[in-house]
Motif scaffolding. Structure first.
Motif, PDB file in Angstrom:
ATOM      1  N   SER A 326      49.461  27.386  30.068  1.00 63.56           N
ATOM      2  CA  SER A 326      49.398  28.678  30.748  1.00 63.56           C
ATOM      3  C   SER A 326      48.150  28.767  31.610  1.00 63.56           C
ATOM      4  N   SER A 327      48.087  29.801  32.416  1.00 62.36           N
ATOM      5  CA  SER A 327      46.884  30.032  33.217  1.00 62.36           C
ATOM      6  C   SER A 327      45.778  30.563  32.307  1.00 62.36           C
ATOM      7  N   PRO A 328      44.516  30.418  32.702  1.00 65.24           N
ATOM      8  CA  PRO A 328      43.415  30.923  31.877  1.00 65.24           C
ATOM      9  C   PRO A 328      43.542  32.429  31.634  1.00 65.24           C
ATOM     10  N   CYS A 329      42.876  32.910  30.587  1.00 63.54           N
ATOM     11  CA  CYS A 329      42.938  34.324  30.206  1.00 63.54           C
ATOM     12  C   CYS A 329      41.665  35.059  30.600  1.00 63.54           C
ATOM     13  N   CYS A 330      41.839  36.331  30.890  1.00 65.99           N
ATOM     14  CA  CYS A 330      40.712  37.204  31.220  1.00 65.99           C
ATOM     15  C   CYS A 330      40.140  37.762  29.918  1.00 65.99           C
ATOM     16  N   VAL A 331      38.922  37.338  29.569  1.00 69.27           N
ATOM     17  CA  VAL A 331      38.321  37.725  28.285  1.00 69.27           C
ATOM     18  C   VAL A 331      36.834  38.026  28.487  1.00 69.27           C
TER      19      VAL A 331
END
Length: 365
Positions: A326-331
């Protein structure tokens, strides 16, 4: 975990037509989880009557945290907990007893201080007028025989001026460590006032405010600096630049935060009065936890604050070089601590610092 709990609380407030029973159960579960974040099983009961916290604890909170409770500098506070105890016996003598039952077994005692308010000295005339006296603080070992050679142990002693009034602070860490290890050994403290030659002064020219006849703000107080061993994640926890936070605010509607919005930080208000905790929490009234939301599209720019791993993952995802990536996550990529000043179950005032409570910034990871 905090973000999940807070979002659950917000969802409960806006769920359409749920049954009253399910709302009550879910709310109770969410509040229980939130209490766990603050290291508690049950919320302390509010004081039985209107009570003002010691000014020392209020000043310490204001030194450590800004108005929203966010830590200004993580190195100011020794340990992560400060407990204050007012003297309980209200004795007219210079004997003081502090009940320490609220100190948890896992708390490490770092420093313990006895705070005594020095009253304006009595006027003494004549050739024997004293300008200084010696104040000694003893740990009482035998309750009924404190004046015998083995009945007490010296903890601290120093010369005190007889010309002014104000607070005197004595370090008594060894005694408090003894008391927390063995509660039955707590026989209290004895304070003596002597001349420079070591003889008792009668009547003593120096008096400290005791439990009776003096305002609560001047009562004898024990202050403990402890550490309960809690540690947060490995993300940076430095304070906000300038020690300030944006004012508490509501999140913008989800319509304006579509999935194509880039990764960024958004407000997430925590109102202690709204969740029923305002009776025992002194400061702050609430704080802005913030949350991270948005997409991490290819290619990741510097404004997305990506890690090297996220950059590689974004490339693999965009080029479909591997299935199931998946694409990276906003964290959150930076977390800050907050401080609570509150009354515990024994109506003692506690200052406690909690790590990783505010999203300082967001990035693609």
């Amino acid at each position: 975990m905090l973000r999940t709990v807070l979002l659950l609380l917000l969802a409960l407030a806006h769920t359409a037509c749920p049954s009253p029973a399910s709302v009550a159960v879910r709310r109770a579960e969410a509040l229980k989880k939130l209490l766990e974040v603050f290291g508690m099983e049950d919320p302390p009961a509010p004081p039985t009557h209107s009570k003002q916290p010691p000014q020392y604890m209020v000043d310490l909170f204001n030194t450590v945290a800004n108005a929203d409770g966010v830590t200004k500098n993580p190195d100011i506070l020794e340990g992560n907990t400060v407990r204050s105890f007012l003297e309980k016996t209200h004795s007219e003598e210079m004997r003081f007893l502090f009940v320490l039952s609220s100190v948890a077994k896992n708390e490490k005692i770092l420093t313990a201080e006895l705070h005594l308010f020095r009253l304006w000295p009595r006027v003494t005339d004549g050739p024997k007028r004293h300008h200084f006296c010696r104040v000694s603080v003893y740990q009482v070992l035998e309750k009924d025989k404190p004046d015998t050679p083995g009945g007490k142990k010296l903890l601290a002693a120093r010369l005190v001026s007889l010309q002014t009034s104000g607070w005197e602070v004595f370090a008594i860490t060894p005694a408090v460590r003894d008391w927390t290890e063995d509660e039955s050994s707590n026989q209290g403290l004895l304070v003596t006032v002597q001349s420079l030659e070591g003889s008792p002064l009668d009547p003593p020219p120096l008096q400290f405010a005791s439990g009776r006849g003096h305002h609560e703000s001047k009562k004898p107080m024990l202050v403990l600096f402890t550490d309960d061993g809690r540690r947060g994640a490995s993300l940076p926890t430095a304070g906000f630049p300038g020690g300030s936070l944006p004012k508490l605010g509501r999140s913008r509607s989800t319509r304006s935060l579509g999935r194509l919005q880039p990764c960024q930080r958004h407000p997430l208000s925590v109102d202690f009065e709204e969740i029923g905790w305002s009776g025992w929490i002194i400061s702050p009234r609430g704080y802005n936890a913030f949350h991270c939301k948005g997409s991490c599209p290819f290619p990741l720019g510097e404004n997305m604050r990506p890690t090297n791993h996220a950059t590689v993952q974004s490339i693999i995802n965009a080029l479909k070089l591997s299935e199931g990536v998946s694409s990276p996550c906003c964290v959150p990529d930076k977390l800050f601590s907050i401080n609570l000043l509150y009354f515990d179950d024994d109506e003692n005032v506690v200052l406690k610092q909690y790590d990783d409570m505010v999203a300082g910034s967001c990035g693609c990871h």
